[in-house]
Write a protein that holds these residues in place. Sequence first.
Motif, short mmCIF file in Angstrom:
data_model
loop_
_atom_site.label_atom_id
_atom_site.label_comp_id
_atom_site.label_asym_id
_atom_site.label_seq_id
_atom_site.Cartn_x
_atom_site.Cartn_y
_atom_site.Cartn_z
N ASP A 1 43.80 49.42 57.75
CA ASP A 1 43.88 48.78 56.44
C ASP A 1 44.84 49.59 55.56
OD1 ASP A 1 43.04 46.85 54.52
OD2 ASP A 1 41.82 48.40 53.58
N ALA A 2 45.28 49.01 54.46
CA ALA A 2 46.14 49.71 53.51
C ALA A 2 45.70 49.35 52.10
CB ALA A 2 47.60 49.32 53.73
N LEU A 3 45.91 50.29 51.17
CA LEU A 3 45.66 49.97 49.78
C LEU A 3 46.85 49.16 49.25
CD1 LEU A 3 44.06 53.15 48.18
CD2 LEU A 3 42.96 51.12 49.10
N MET A 4 46.56 48.06 48.57
CA MET A 4 47.59 47.19 48.02
C MET A 4 47.35 47.03 46.52
SD MET A 4 47.86 44.27 50.99
CE MET A 4 49.59 43.91 50.66
N ALA A 5 48.41 46.69 45.81
CA ALA A 5 48.28 46.39 44.38
C ALA A 5 47.97 44.91 44.22
CB ALA A 5 49.57 46.75 43.66
N TRP A 6 46.82 44.62 43.68
CA TRP A 6 46.41 43.22 43.45
C TRP A 6 46.75 42.89 42.00
CZ3 TRP A 6 44.65 40.09 47.29
CH2 TRP A 6 44.42 40.71 48.53
N CYS A 7 47.65 41.92 41.84
CA CYS A 7 48.25 41.65 40.53
C CYS A 7 47.94 40.23 40.07
CB CYS A 7 49.78 41.79 40.61
SG CYS A 7 50.35 43.22 41.56
N PRO A 8 47.86 40.03 38.75
CA PRO A 8 47.78 38.65 38.23
C PRO A 8 49.02 37.87 38.64
CG PRO A 8 47.25 40.26 36.52
CD PRO A 8 47.80 41.04 37.67
N PRO B 1 44.31 48.60 42.55
CA PRO B 1 44.60 49.07 43.91
C PRO B 1 43.34 48.92 44.77
CG PRO B 1 44.94 50.80 42.24
CD PRO B 1 44.13 49.73 41.62
N LEU B 2 43.40 48.01 45.76
CA LEU B 2 42.24 47.69 46.58
C LEU B 2 42.67 47.49 48.03
CD1 LEU B 2 40.52 45.06 44.25
CD2 LEU B 2 39.74 47.41 44.64
N PRO B 3 41.74 47.53 48.97
CA PRO B 3 42.08 47.34 50.38
C PRO B 3 42.71 45.98 50.65
CG PRO B 3 39.86 48.20 50.15
CD PRO B 3 40.30 47.82 48.79
N ALA B 4 43.52 45.94 51.70
CA ALA B 4 44.20 44.70 52.07
C ALA B 4 43.20 43.62 52.50
CB ALA B 4 45.20 44.97 53.19
N TYR B 5 42.06 44.02 53.10
CA TYR B 5 41.14 43.01 53.61
C TYR B 5 40.47 42.19 52.50
CZ TYR B 5 37.27 46.38 52.88
OH TYR B 5 36.37 47.27 52.36
N VAL B 6 40.66 42.62 51.24
CA VAL B 6 40.17 41.82 50.11
C VAL B 6 40.81 40.43 50.13
CG1 VAL B 6 40.14 41.68 47.57
CG2 VAL B 6 39.65 43.85 48.70
N TRP B 7 41.94 40.31 50.84
CA TRP B 7 42.62 39.03 50.97
C TRP B 7 41.69 37.92 51.44
CZ3 TRP B 7 46.61 36.36 49.54
CH2 TRP B 7 47.06 35.28 50.29
N ARG C 1 42.31 35.18 48.58
CA ARG C 1 43.46 34.31 48.84
C ARG C 1 43.37 32.97 48.14
NH1 ARG C 1 42.34 34.13 55.28
NH2 ARG C 1 40.15 33.50 55.22
N ALA C 2 42.18 32.55 47.77
CA ALA C 2 42.05 31.28 47.04
C ALA C 2 42.17 31.48 45.53
CB ALA C 2 40.71 30.63 47.37
N LEU C 3 42.32 32.73 45.09
CA LEU C 3 42.38 33.02 43.66
C LEU C 3 43.83 33.13 43.19
CD1 LEU C 3 39.55 35.72 43.50
CD2 LEU C 3 39.36 33.26 43.10
N ASN C 4 44.01 33.18 41.91
CA ASN C 4 45.35 33.24 41.32
C ASN C 4 45.79 34.70 41.19
OD1 ASN C 4 47.60 31.87 40.40
ND2 ASN C 4 46.95 31.94 38.25
N VAL C 5 45.84 35.39 42.34
CA VAL C 5 46.24 36.81 42.38
C VAL C 5 47.27 36.99 43.50
CG1 VAL C 5 44.05 37.64 41.46
CG2 VAL C 5 44.35 37.43 43.93
N VAL C 6 48.04 38.06 43.41
CA VAL C 6 49.09 38.34 44.39
C VAL C 6 48.96 39.77 44.87
CG1 VAL C 6 51.58 38.49 44.79
CG2 VAL C 6 50.66 36.69 43.30
N PRO C 7 48.87 40.01 46.20
CA PRO C 7 48.84 41.39 46.71
C PRO C 7 50.24 41.90 47.01
CG PRO C 7 48.34 39.86 48.48
CD PRO C 7 48.61 39.02 47.27
N LYS C 8 50.47 43.15 46.68
CA LYS C 8 51.75 43.79 46.96
C LYS C 8 51.51 45.12 47.66
CE LYS C 8 54.43 40.75 44.97
NZ LYS C 8 55.48 40.02 45.71
N ILE C 9 52.31 45.38 48.70
CA ILE C 9 52.18 46.65 49.40
C ILE C 9 52.58 47.78 48.47
CG2 ILE C 9 53.10 48.06 51.28
CD1 ILE C 9 53.33 45.51 52.94
N LEU C 10 51.76 48.81 48.42
CA LEU C 10 52.03 49.99 47.59
C LEU C 10 52.68 51.08 48.43
CD1 LEU C 10 48.84 50.31 45.37
CD2 LEU C 10 51.19 50.21 44.54
N SER C 11 53.72 51.71 47.90
CA SER C 11 54.39 52.79 48.63
C SER C 11 54.58 54.00 47.73
CB SER C 11 55.75 52.31 49.15
OG SER C 11 56.57 51.87 48.09
#
Length: 311
Positions: free
Chosen positions: A165-172, A241-247, A251-261
Amino acid sequence: MNITLRQLYGFKAVADVGTFTAAAQRLKVAQPALSLNIRDLERELGARLFDRTTRRVELTAAGREFLQSVDKLIADLEQAVQNARDLAERKRGRLVVAAPPLLAALVVPGATADFKKRFASIDVSVVDAQTNVIVAKVRSGEADCGIGTFAEAEEGLRKETLFEDALMAWCPAQSTWARSSRLTWKDIATGPLIAMTRDSRIRFLVDQAYQSAGQTVRPAYEVSHMTTAIMMVEAGLGVAPLPAYVWGFARALNVVPKILSEPEVRREVAIIHASGRALSPAAEAFLRYLKKQARAALPRGLRQSGRERNS
């Protein structure tokens, strides 16, 4: 005591058919060998089991009483053997799986449904709990296996990677963050930041990442559950910043995940079981379905990058 199963089966066969000749034929052994086994059994017991005549043998009083115990012993043994075979062939049994609440909701139900289609007679119980409870239940044997992120060396446990898994930025969805192709920890340092509380393993990783990026963590909000954090992101209250599996949930919500580096924070989601006990055949089969469901819970980009690293 030096009584063998061969002697007990021989004794029962003679008692059932009434002659050594017929008993030897049933057991597919030589009659002299069968007679020797019965004599050795009588010597070991210190009692005569049969009265022998030229045509038949009949049970003595001691033999009749001994036969009742032998019948039960053989029935119990054969049932135990059949139970073991059924378990090995996954025809019956019970499986207890422990997982943290979000993983229990996202990965375990689908895996259970697929598993039950193939192994309908195996009962599956799910325990959704925090990591320390999962570890304790697996150690004690209350759970066959546990899922989650665990310390590198947990005493008394064996660990097998379920997925990375990876931590991703979950954004509006309407935020400037969502329009970026990739984000760094510095990019989201200005916040507002939605973070897990300090007793969370995820918060520990977030603090480490900010420290590595030379930033200070200043959350606008702190919450105990990832579902709360995601709903706050959808409300436009900040980035989380949350785990990728939160997808699997978001995924049905109005949010966008972005890979954090800078740095990229990856972690192993594993399945654990007690090191002193072999993983049951049912648990081994269940693991395959868990891996399938876990991959489906990850965003497509992370699934692809995972395959590239493993190739």
